[in-house]
Design a protein around this motif. Structure first.
Motif, PDB file in Angstrom:
ATOM      1  N   VAL A  79      37.245  20.729 122.130  1.00 36.50           N
ATOM      2  CA  VAL A  79      38.004  19.704 122.840  1.00 36.50           C
ATOM      3  C   VAL A  79      39.214  19.271 122.018  1.00 36.50           C
ATOM      4  N   ALA A  80      39.032  19.078 120.717  1.00 38.46           N
ATOM      5  CA  ALA A  80      40.125  18.632 119.857  1.00 38.46           C
ATOM      6  C   ALA A  80      41.295  19.619 119.891  1.00 38.46           C
ATOM      7  N   PHE A  81      40.990  20.906 119.795  1.00 36.28           N
ATOM      8  CA  PHE A  81      42.043  21.927 119.834  1.00 36.28           C
ATOM      9  C   PHE A  81      42.661  22.023 121.227  1.00 36.28           C
ATOM     10  N   ALA A  82      41.839  21.907 122.251  1.00 32.16           N
ATOM     11  CA  ALA A  82      42.351  21.996 123.614  1.00 32.16           C
ATOM     12  C   ALA A  82      43.265  20.814 123.952  1.00 32.16           C
ATOM     13  N   LEU A  83      42.938  19.634 123.434  1.00 30.04           N
ATOM     14  CA  LEU A  83      43.751  18.450 123.697  1.00 30.04           C
ATOM     15  C   LEU A  83      45.161  18.598 123.126  1.00 30.04           C
ATOM     16  N   VAL A  84      45.249  19.138 121.924  1.00 28.94           N
ATOM     17  CA  VAL A  84      46.561  19.370 121.318  1.00 28.94           C
ATOM     18  C   VAL A  84      47.362  20.359 122.170  1.00 28.94           C
ATOM     19  N   ASN A 183      37.736  21.141 130.108  1.00 30.57           N
ATOM     20  CA  ASN A 183      38.523  20.873 131.310  1.00 30.57           C
ATOM     21  C   ASN A 183      38.732  19.380 131.521  1.00 30.57           C
ATOM     22  N   LEU A 184      37.657  18.635 131.385  1.00 29.10           N
ATOM     23  CA  LEU A 184      37.759  17.195 131.588  1.00 29.10           C
ATOM     24  C   LEU A 184      38.705  16.564 130.568  1.00 29.10           C
ATOM     25  N   SER A 185      38.566  16.958 129.312  1.00 28.55           N
ATOM     26  CA  SER A 185      39.385  16.377 128.247  1.00 28.55           C
ATOM     27  C   SER A 185      40.863  16.722 128.410  1.00 28.55           C
ATOM     28  N   THR A 186      41.162  17.990 128.669  1.00 26.34           N
ATOM     29  CA  THR A 186      42.562  18.402 128.806  1.00 26.34           C
ATOM     30  C   THR A 186      43.189  17.832 130.067  1.00 26.34           C
ATOM     31  N   ASN A 187      42.410  17.728 131.137  1.00 29.46           N
ATOM     32  CA  ASN A 187      42.936  17.138 132.367  1.00 29.46           C
ATOM     33  C   ASN A 187      43.288  15.671 132.168  1.00 29.46           C
ATOM     34  N   ILE A 188      42.428  14.936 131.436  1.00 36.18           N
ATOM     35  CA  ILE A 188      42.718  13.532 131.150  1.00 36.18           C
ATOM     36  C   ILE A 188      43.973  13.410 130.297  1.00 36.18           C
ATOM     37  N   SER A 189      44.092  14.274 129.279  1.00 33.25           N
ATOM     38  CA  SER A 189      45.258  14.245 128.397  1.00 33.25           C
ATOM     39  C   SER A 189      46.548  14.495 129.180  1.00 33.25           C
ATOM     40  N   ALA A 190      46.537  15.534 130.016  1.00 40.37           N
ATOM     41  CA  ALA A 190      47.728  15.843 130.806  1.00 40.37           C
ATOM     42  C   ALA A 190      48.014  14.743 131.820  1.00 40.37           C
ATOM     43  N   LEU A 191      46.957  14.192 132.422  1.00 43.51           N
ATOM     44  CA  LEU A 191      47.141  13.129 133.409  1.00 43.51           C
ATOM     45  C   LEU A 191      47.803  11.903 132.785  1.00 43.51           C
ATOM     46  N   MET A 192      47.437  11.569 131.553  1.00 43.09           N
ATOM     47  CA  MET A 192      48.049  10.430 130.882  1.00 43.09           C
ATOM     48  C   MET A 192      49.558  10.617 130.741  1.00 43.09           C
ATOM     49  N   VAL A 193      49.974  11.833 130.426  1.00 44.78           N
ATOM     50  CA  VAL A 193      51.406  12.131 130.314  1.00 44.78           C
ATOM     51  C   VAL A 193      52.084  11.958 131.661  1.00 44.78           C
ATOM     52  N   PHE A 194      51.458  12.493 132.710  1.00 46.20           N
ATOM     53  CA  PHE A 194      52.050  12.405 134.044  1.00 46.20           C
ATOM     54  C   PHE A 194      52.108  10.962 134.543  1.00 46.20           C
ATOM     55  N   LEU A 195      51.044  10.189 134.287  1.00 39.97           N
ATOM     56  CA  LEU A 195      51.036   8.788 134.699  1.00 39.97           C
ATOM     57  C   LEU A 195      52.133   8.001 133.980  1.00 39.97           C
ATOM     58  N   ALA A 196      52.299   8.281 132.697  1.00 42.49           N
ATOM     59  CA  ALA A 196      53.326   7.583 131.919  1.00 42.49           C
ATOM     60  C   ALA A 196      54.725   7.876 132.426  1.00 42.49           C
ATOM     61  N   ASN A 197      54.893   9.036 133.045  1.00 41.21           N
ATOM     62  CA  ASN A 197      56.208   9.427 133.558  1.00 41.21           C
ATOM     63  C   ASN A 197      56.340   9.188 135.065  1.00 41.21           C
ATOM     64  N   GLY A 198      55.347   8.552 135.673  1.00 37.97           N
ATOM     65  CA  GLY A 198      55.445   8.131 137.065  1.00 37.97           C
ATOM     66  C   GLY A 198      55.529   9.235 138.089  1.00 37.97           C
ATOM     67  N   VAL A 199      54.888  10.380 137.839  1.00 40.14           N
ATOM     68  CA  VAL A 199      54.988  11.492 138.783  1.00 40.14           C
ATOM     69  C   VAL A 199      53.699  11.718 139.569  1.00 40.14           C
ATOM     70  N   VAL A 200      52.722  10.816 139.431  1.00 39.86           N
ATOM     71  CA  VAL A 200      51.451  10.947 140.156  1.00 39.86           C
ATOM     72  C   VAL A 200      51.501  10.139 141.449  1.00 39.86           C
ATOM     73  N   ASP A 201      51.101  10.745 142.566  1.00 42.48           N
ATOM     74  CA  ASP A 201      50.932  10.040 143.831  1.00 42.48           C
ATOM     75  C   ASP A 201      49.519   9.453 143.817  1.00 42.48           C
ATOM     76  N   LEU A 202      49.405   8.181 143.465  1.00 44.68           N
ATOM     77  CA  LEU A 202      48.098   7.564 143.228  1.00 44.68           C
ATOM     78  C   LEU A 202      47.224   7.538 144.478  1.00 44.68           C
ATOM     79  N   GLN A 203      47.777   7.157 145.612  1.00 47.97           N
ATOM     80  CA  GLN A 203      46.972   7.056 146.824  1.00 47.97           C
ATOM     81  C   GLN A 203      46.420   8.410 147.227  1.00 47.97           C
ATOM     82  N   LEU A 204      47.279   9.411 147.253  1.00 48.58           N
ATOM     83  CA  LEU A 204      46.849  10.764 147.613  1.00 48.58           C
ATOM     84  C   LEU A 204      45.852  11.292 146.589  1.00 48.58           C
ATOM     85  N   GLY A 205      46.102  11.021 145.321  1.00 43.54           N
ATOM     86  CA  GLY A 205      45.215  11.508 144.262  1.00 43.54           C
ATOM     87  C   GLY A 205      43.815  10.928 144.356  1.00 43.54           C
ATOM     88  N   ILE A 206      43.707   9.640 144.670  1.00 37.09           N
ATOM     89  CA  ILE A 206      42.393   8.997 144.764  1.00 37.09           C
ATOM     90  C   ILE A 206      41.611   9.540 145.960  1.00 37.09           C
TER      91      ILE A 206
END
Length: 252
Positions: A79-84, A183-206
């Protein structure tokens, strides 16, 4: 706010992607094209797909852990290597245009199809390596696929399972369990980047994420009984359709 038609196009395919992803990985090969075929812009599609994937993979990871498929001593260093790798890949994603993505997809999709069709049985027994060598190979695989996952994503789970079993000589159930944690760890890591940059459609995603949860839950139940072979025709169909659509957009 998306129309009802967008939800009707995306949610059933996200559910199917959850089933496939829990069994063999590669659910993104179904869910990401669903977002894009429905007309969601490329960067928003990738980011929102991450959100629904996180929701579904959380359930799958819990179920795999409950069934004893996860070797935590091996999974956590991976997980540590995948997160990087995922963080670096997600940063690369934000710098590229939709046209670049289409070119990348035209290259990746046929290679993925060839890989899926040509792979040997995942259940073939291989002599295990020493713990140190196994962990080293798994760490390298995790970093490389982590970059790919953050950058693009579809097929990540499939690639991890195939590489863990083929190169690191890990048993299928253990490879699948480790893959879910990564998968879970890398998806969370990438999602944090996308959320910080405002490119996630929250309603559709939920909403789509709820369908992903249901699909993953069913997929884990089917994993021990059905194996991975029966999902190949479904994967190939999605790959062909998505490749044709991508080529048409490039020449139209």
């Amino acid at each position: 706010m998306e129309s009802l038609l967008v939800y009707l196009m995306i949610c059933p395919l996200v559910f199917a992607a959850g089933v496939v992803d829990a069994i063999a990985g590669g659910g993104g090969l179904i869910s990401l094209p669903a977002y894009m075929i429905a007309g969601v812009p490329v960067h928003t599609a990738i980011a929102t797909n991450k959100m629904s994937a996180v929701m579904g993979t959380t359930i799958a990871t819990y179920r795999f852990a409950k069934n004893g498929y996860i070797n935590w001593k091996q999974a956590l260093p991976c997980v540590a290597f995948a997160l990087v790798g995922s963080y670096l890949g997600a940063k690369m994603t934000l710098l590229l245009s939709a046209d670049v993505f289409r070119v990348v997809m035209v290259i990746i999709l046929p290679l993925t199809a060839f890989y899926v069709m040509g792979k040997k049985s995942l259940t073939a027994d291989k002599a295990p390596f020493a713990y140190g060598k196994t962990l080293f190979l798994c760490a390298i695989i995790s970093f490389c696929i982590g970059v790919y996952d953050g950058f693009y994503g579809p097929g990540t789970g499939t690639f991890l399972i195939l590489l863990f079993t083929a190169l690191a000589h890990i048993a299928l159930t253990e490879a699948a369990g480790t893959t879910k944690v990564i998968n879970l760890s890398t998806n969370i890591s990438a999602l944090m980047v996308f959320l910080a940059n405002g490119v996630v459609d929250l309603q559709l995603g939920i909403v789509a994420g709820c369908f992903s949860i249901m699909g993953n839950y069913i997929g884990v139940k089917l994993f021990a009984k059905k194996g991975v072979k029966f999902v190949k025709p479904f994967m190939m169909g999605v790959l062909v359709i998505f490749l044709a659509k991508t080529i048409w957009e490039m020449i139209a």
